[in-house]
Motif scaffolding. Structure first.
Motif, PDB file in Angstrom:
ATOM      1  N   CYS A 353     -17.828  10.126  23.989  1.00  0.00           N
ATOM      2  CA  CYS A 353     -16.981  10.827  23.025  1.00  0.00           C
ATOM      3  C   CYS A 353     -15.531  10.412  23.250  1.00  0.00           C
ATOM      4  O   CYS A 353     -15.028  10.490  24.379  1.00  0.00           O
ATOM      5  CB  CYS A 353     -17.136  12.337  23.202  1.00  0.00           C
ATOM      6  N   ASN A 387     -17.712  11.615  18.670  1.00  0.00           N
ATOM      7  CA  ASN A 387     -18.855  11.541  19.595  1.00  0.00           C
ATOM      8  C   ASN A 387     -19.833  10.479  19.121  1.00  0.00           C
ATOM      9  O   ASN A 387     -20.497  10.642  18.106  1.00  0.00           O
ATOM     10  CB  ASN A 387     -19.542  12.912  19.661  1.00  0.00           C
ATOM     11  N   THR A 422     -14.715  10.665  27.112  1.00  0.00           N
ATOM     12  CA  THR A 422     -15.581  11.162  28.176  1.00  0.00           C
ATOM     13  C   THR A 422     -16.915  10.421  28.133  1.00  0.00           C
ATOM     14  O   THR A 422     -17.335   9.954  27.079  1.00  0.00           O
ATOM     15  CB  THR A 422     -15.801  12.686  28.053  1.00  0.00           C
ATOM     16  N   ILE A 423     -17.572  10.351  29.290  1.00  0.00           N
ATOM     17  CA  ILE A 423     -18.857   9.645  29.395  1.00  0.00           C
ATOM     18  C   ILE A 423     -19.992  10.398  28.720  1.00  0.00           C
ATOM     19  O   ILE A 423     -21.044   9.843  28.471  1.00  0.00           O
ATOM     20  CB  ILE A 423     -19.232   9.389  30.865  1.00  0.00           C
ATOM     21  N   THR A 424     -19.787  11.670  28.435  1.00  0.00           N
ATOM     22  CA  THR A 424     -20.844  12.415  27.750  1.00  0.00           C
ATOM     23  C   THR A 424     -20.287  13.541  26.884  1.00  0.00           C
ATOM     24  O   THR A 424     -19.601  14.438  27.380  1.00  0.00           O
ATOM     25  CB  THR A 424     -21.919  12.944  28.731  1.00  0.00           C
ATOM     26  N   GLY A 425     -20.565  13.435  25.604  1.00  0.00           N
ATOM     27  CA  GLY A 425     -20.103  14.450  24.660  1.00  0.00           C
ATOM     28  C   GLY A 425     -21.063  15.613  24.546  1.00  0.00           C
ATOM     29  O   GLY A 425     -20.662  16.745  24.282  1.00  0.00           O
ATOM     30  N   GLU A 426     -22.382  15.332  24.749  1.00  0.00           N
ATOM     31  CA  GLU A 426     -23.360  16.392  24.523  1.00  0.00           C
ATOM     32  C   GLU A 426     -24.681  16.203  25.256  1.00  0.00           C
ATOM     33  O   GLU A 426     -25.496  17.125  25.264  1.00  0.00           O
ATOM     34  CB  GLU A 426     -23.630  16.564  23.018  1.00  0.00           C
ATOM     35  N   HIS A 427     -24.916  15.058  25.878  1.00  0.00           N
ATOM     36  CA  HIS A 427     -26.222  14.840  26.518  1.00  0.00           C
ATOM     37  C   HIS A 427     -26.248  15.234  27.989  1.00  0.00           C
ATOM     38  O   HIS A 427     -27.312  15.439  28.555  1.00  0.00           O
ATOM     39  CB  HIS A 427     -26.657  13.377  26.393  1.00  0.00           C
ATOM     40  N   GLY A 428     -25.088  15.290  28.616  1.00  0.00           N
ATOM     41  CA  GLY A 428     -25.040  15.669  30.019  1.00  0.00           C
ATOM     42  C   GLY A 428     -25.073  14.482  30.964  1.00  0.00           C
ATOM     43  O   GLY A 428     -25.217  13.332  30.539  1.00  0.00           O
TER      44      GLY A 428
ATOM     45  N   ARG B 193     -10.845  17.626  28.874  1.00  0.00           N
ATOM     46  CA  ARG B 193     -10.824  16.436  28.030  1.00  0.00           C
ATOM     47  C   ARG B 193      -9.795  16.565  26.930  1.00  0.00           C
ATOM     48  O   ARG B 193      -9.206  17.626  26.767  1.00  0.00           O
ATOM     49  CB  ARG B 193     -12.205  16.296  27.411  1.00  0.00           C
ATOM     50  N   THR B 195     -10.950  15.205  23.974  1.00  0.00           N
ATOM     51  CA  THR B 195     -11.893  14.939  22.889  1.00  0.00           C
ATOM     52  C   THR B 195     -12.431  16.261  22.329  1.00  0.00           C
ATOM     53  O   THR B 195     -12.321  17.301  22.973  1.00  0.00           O
ATOM     54  CB  THR B 195     -13.073  14.098  23.415  1.00  0.00           C
ATOM     55  N   ALA B 196     -13.039  16.182  21.141  1.00  0.00           N
ATOM     56  CA  ALA B 196     -13.571  17.388  20.519  1.00  0.00           C
ATOM     57  C   ALA B 196     -14.729  17.967  21.326  1.00  0.00           C
ATOM     58  O   ALA B 196     -14.919  19.175  21.380  1.00  0.00           O
ATOM     59  CB  ALA B 196     -14.019  17.089  19.091  1.00  0.00           C
ATOM     60  N   LYS B 197     -15.523  17.088  21.917  1.00  0.00           N
ATOM     61  CA  LYS B 197     -16.664  17.524  22.709  1.00  0.00           C
ATOM     62  C   LYS B 197     -16.611  16.892  24.091  1.00  0.00           C
ATOM     63  O   LYS B 197     -15.962  15.868  24.277  1.00  0.00           O
ATOM     64  CB  LYS B 197     -17.976  17.111  22.013  1.00  0.00           C
ATOM     65  N   GLY B 198     -17.358  17.433  25.034  1.00  0.00           N
ATOM     66  CA  GLY B 198     -17.402  16.843  26.357  1.00  0.00           C
ATOM     67  C   GLY B 198     -18.146  17.760  27.309  1.00  0.00           C
ATOM     68  O   GLY B 198     -17.865  18.957  27.356  1.00  0.00           O
ATOM     69  N   VAL B 199     -19.113  17.209  28.051  1.00  0.00           N
ATOM     70  CA  VAL B 199     -19.920  18.033  28.957  1.00  0.00           C
ATOM     71  C   VAL B 199     -20.081  17.372  30.313  1.00  0.00           C
ATOM     72  O   VAL B 199     -21.115  17.501  30.962  1.00  0.00           O
ATOM     73  CB  VAL B 199     -21.318  18.342  28.356  1.00  0.00           C
ATOM     74  N   ALA B 200     -19.030  16.680  30.767  1.00  0.00           N
ATOM     75  CA  ALA B 200     -19.115  15.972  32.040  1.00  0.00           C
ATOM     76  C   ALA B 200     -18.831  16.934  33.199  1.00  0.00           C
ATOM     77  O   ALA B 200     -17.683  17.222  33.510  1.00  0.00           O
ATOM     78  CB  ALA B 200     -18.143  14.798  32.046  1.00  0.00           C
ATOM     79  N   GLY B 201     -19.881  17.440  33.810  1.00  0.00           N
ATOM     80  CA  GLY B 201     -19.718  18.324  34.971  1.00  0.00           C
ATOM     81  C   GLY B 201     -19.523  19.774  34.565  1.00  0.00           C
ATOM     82  O   GLY B 201     -19.537  20.123  33.388  1.00  0.00           O
TER      83      GLY B 201
END
Lengths: 468, 468
Positions: A353, A387, A422-428, B193, B195-201
């Motif tokens: 993302c 994303n 970021t390395i992950t927007g929604e998959h974890g 972040r 970004t609009a989305k992000g789930v890193a950690g």
């Protein structure tokens, strides 16, 4: 290897574990046949190692989950919580000798309240089941990952899932108000609230959302609901370059529009869909943009967005007249991943993302990476969120192609970080990206993340080997 | 008493502290005159003890904040972070011998990006300053606490502030995407972040929102923005009972409406406003409901909501024709707290949030509590959220009345919990409600909250004596 079992013969240890579990679980809830338990080893991620579970448990009550965690703590056996195993990062993959704790049998919707606009559910409820149940009462549970017909709410909470709706409605995290959590030692903790607002203490609810089962076992969730919006109306726009489509995305968002969906498919994806489904998309289409609005009167927004697309160089703009036409336009998007899978047999779906202003740079960079590695990489993007899902197509039987696939996958993450993403927007993170998490959040961030893990799970039993 | 300073004479310790601080801060940023520092002892809460700060520091850079925290850690001096001190729970109150760390001089807006819909700000930016700056670019920063002309974004983040907008737009927490935080030992950590989305950690960003300065010092925030909505149009409805008004609220929310504001004033508040401002509200009005919509065409919603109010027994429904009339209708709401203050000189504002289906029970219960204690208690509520501000009016010079005020304040929180609510919807715990936090979240919850505090602040230097 589990420390406390080093001294015990494996068969004996397995027997002890099973016996202890059976003291608090019915026989049908404890699976030990290796042919059966092997089916619980993996989620849907590629390139993620998985071990052989010692046992799979399928509790139906909070008390049973507490019994499992108390047993695990006593015997020092790691526990891997699982929903429907539709995850794409290996976050639900078993480790050798673990207890797989499947929450799929805890699948009751406990309450739906239209005045408070909440639902209270067990973690094993299927996303689509909840969505349909609340729809019947005029309500809407927005989070809609692609796997929504199969995935569970507990899994969605564990990975903080997104979907197509996020550009307007946000991700799963924004719909979780409160949780009941069984901690590593079997104690039950309640977080959050069932009210619209609440700031009593640290936000532990949010800490659990996206924690990939590494801090505790979610056994109940209070979810926020929205009123059901009108059926959305879709507009499709074709572009002669991805850059032009990304320019349109920027114009739409800077123009103050709030689409209910804003999706982008690149040339590779359009071609794959055409090859699979003969949808008659023009060969000259280098990018396809889909925008939708679900307001009471979407016509003015659709017209304005159409004009912005043309200003950005769209070669064709097709607004749907009704819901049926809208569905038709969305078909291409829905088929994207299946179509890309058909290209070389296997895909590896990235989840980078970036700030949406850098979307064009990301797609251009992915093209460069694909050329360099002589691979097909299609980009499907939740463009409104920035994303992207660059999807690397490869033949898993070809070792060199597999290596190049993995390398390109990593290069795409590096590019995402370079672009402020970021390395992950929604998959974890799961297993797939754990080296990359450290790269994204840095040593101080990792240290504090580990300190939190330590606070909740001092013995390191919950989903070990994930995230860090 | 600060452990490491027990052996040192107070004057000497103070001298050491000031000298060390001056090694990394300009002289004008270090205040030690007790007449000056005393002004930094309190926020706006009643009944909250405050100590005398040893020193007040006013850093202008991240490096200066890091220097303050390193010094505090070395000398084991507690640090109380402050914004504009408009808080209502004593969360910013000084403790004896502490460093007050005022972030008010770090007040730059670093970036506003209309494509990415974000703003990057320092913590001392005034809420209204940011709101106006983004408005000029067609953007909207929704969180609007009553103190928005004075309070800082850093303070809003510390207390997870709400406001009138929350029923549609949510609270501060939903607008914080990422943070730069100086930890207790002076290290800098970046969370989240842009970004609009992000789930890193783990979601450390959310953990800091509402943490009342007890986990680290926020020195920079990435905030999400929305497009500026159309000017809202307001409808006022008068009711012959609070129960009828609450019934209307339930009908409106169950009916799927999404008002941009849904506020309720009870009989006591209406009378206080009438007494203060001679607004000509009918003496027979037992409750006043204000609803607003900020959609492109609010007329259908206003008409439907008006009809629902009438169905619930409204004695009069007054829809505004334009923005000016809307502002006029909101005047009564805006004057509520000032009017209630005028009743007995001092007020104590509670902040109980209940499921909105229990709003009627809460208001009825507050009336009972007021009768029992022979006190005037006005209820102003963000009704759409179930977030009520029962406001206890008392004469601070009257010891018995003050005691009764404090008792009724606590009884209102007990009632809120009984109704499935929370002790604080948006004001925070601070000093005022720390005994109540334990009651709300229970021993396991408190233990895990403390474990998180321990992980971030092992020496217990950050805002000690708050929350727990």
């Amino acid at each position: 290897m589990i420390m406390s079992r080093i001294e015990t013969a494996p068969d004996q240890a397995q027997g002890d574990l099973t016996e202890r579990l059976l003291a608090g679980l019915p026989a049908e809830a404890v699976l030990t046949d290796p042919d059966v338990t092997a089916a619980y080893a993996n989620d849907m991620a590629s390139f993620c190692p998985a071990g052989a579970p010692a046992v799979v448990v399928l509790p139906r009550t909070v008390e049973e989950v507490q019994h499992v965690m108390r047993t695990a703590t006593e015997l020092r056996v790691p526990v891997v919580p699982q929903g429907a195993r539709t995850g794409l990062s290996g976050g639900a993959n078993a480790s050798d000798g673990c207890i797989v704790l499947s929450l799929t049998k805890m699948d009751r919707i406990l309450e739906i309240n239209p005045v408070d606009r909440i639902a209270v559910v067990e973690p094993g409820v299927i996303n689509a089941t909840l969505s349909r149940a609340v729809n019947e009462l005029g309500l809407y549970y927005p989070p809609d990952p692609s796997s929504w017909e199969m995935c569970t709410i507990g899994g969605n909470i564990g990975t903080a899932s997104g979907g197509l709706c996020c550009v307007k409605y946000g991700v799963t995290a924004e719909y979780v108000l409160g949780l009941d959590v069984v901690l590593a030692d079997g104690r039950l903790m309640t977080t959050g609230r069932r009210t619209a607002k609440g700031v009593a203490g640290y936000d532990l609810t949010r800490l659990f959302v996206g924690s990939e089962g590494s801090l505790g076992i979610v056994v109940r969730a209070v979810l926020a609901l929205k009123p059901q919006p009108p059926q959305q109306l879709v507009l499709a726009a074709e572009f002669a370059s991805a850059a032009a489509a990304c320019d349109a995305v920027c114009r739409i968002m800077a123009g103050g529009h709030v689409p209910s969906l804003l999706e982008l498919m690149d040339r590779t994806t359009v071609k794959a869909v055409n090859d699979l489904a003969h949808m008659g998309l023009p060969e000259t289409t280098e990018a396809l943009l889909l925008a939708a609005f679900d307001t009471p009167d979407p016509a003015p927004d659709l017209a304005a967005v159409g004009a912005l697309c043309e200003a950005a160089g769209a070669t064709q703009v097709v607004p749907a007249d009704d819901a049926a036409e809208s569905e038709l336009l969305l078909q291409a998007r829905r088929l994207s991943l299946t179509a890309l899978e058909a290209v070389r047999g296997v895909t590896m779906i990235d989840d980078v993302c970036v700030p949406r202003s850098r979307l064009g740079d990301l797609i251009e960079g992915v093209e460069r990476i694909a050329d360099k590695h002589q691979l097909t990489i299609g980009v499907v993007a939740h463009a409104g969120d920035g994303n992207t899902h660059p999807t690397v197509c490869f033949d898993a039987a070809d070792a060199d192609e597999s290596r190049r696939a993995r390398e390109s996958f990593d290069e795409i993450m590096a590019l995402g970080l370079e672009l402020g993403g970021t390395i992950t927007g929604e998959h974890g993170v799961g297993v797939l990206k754990k080296e990359w998490l450290a790269r994204e959040i840095g040593p101080v961030g990792i240290e504090m993340q580990r300190a939190i893990k330590q606070a909740f799970d001092p013995l390191g039993l919950l989903n070990p080997g994930k995230l860090f």
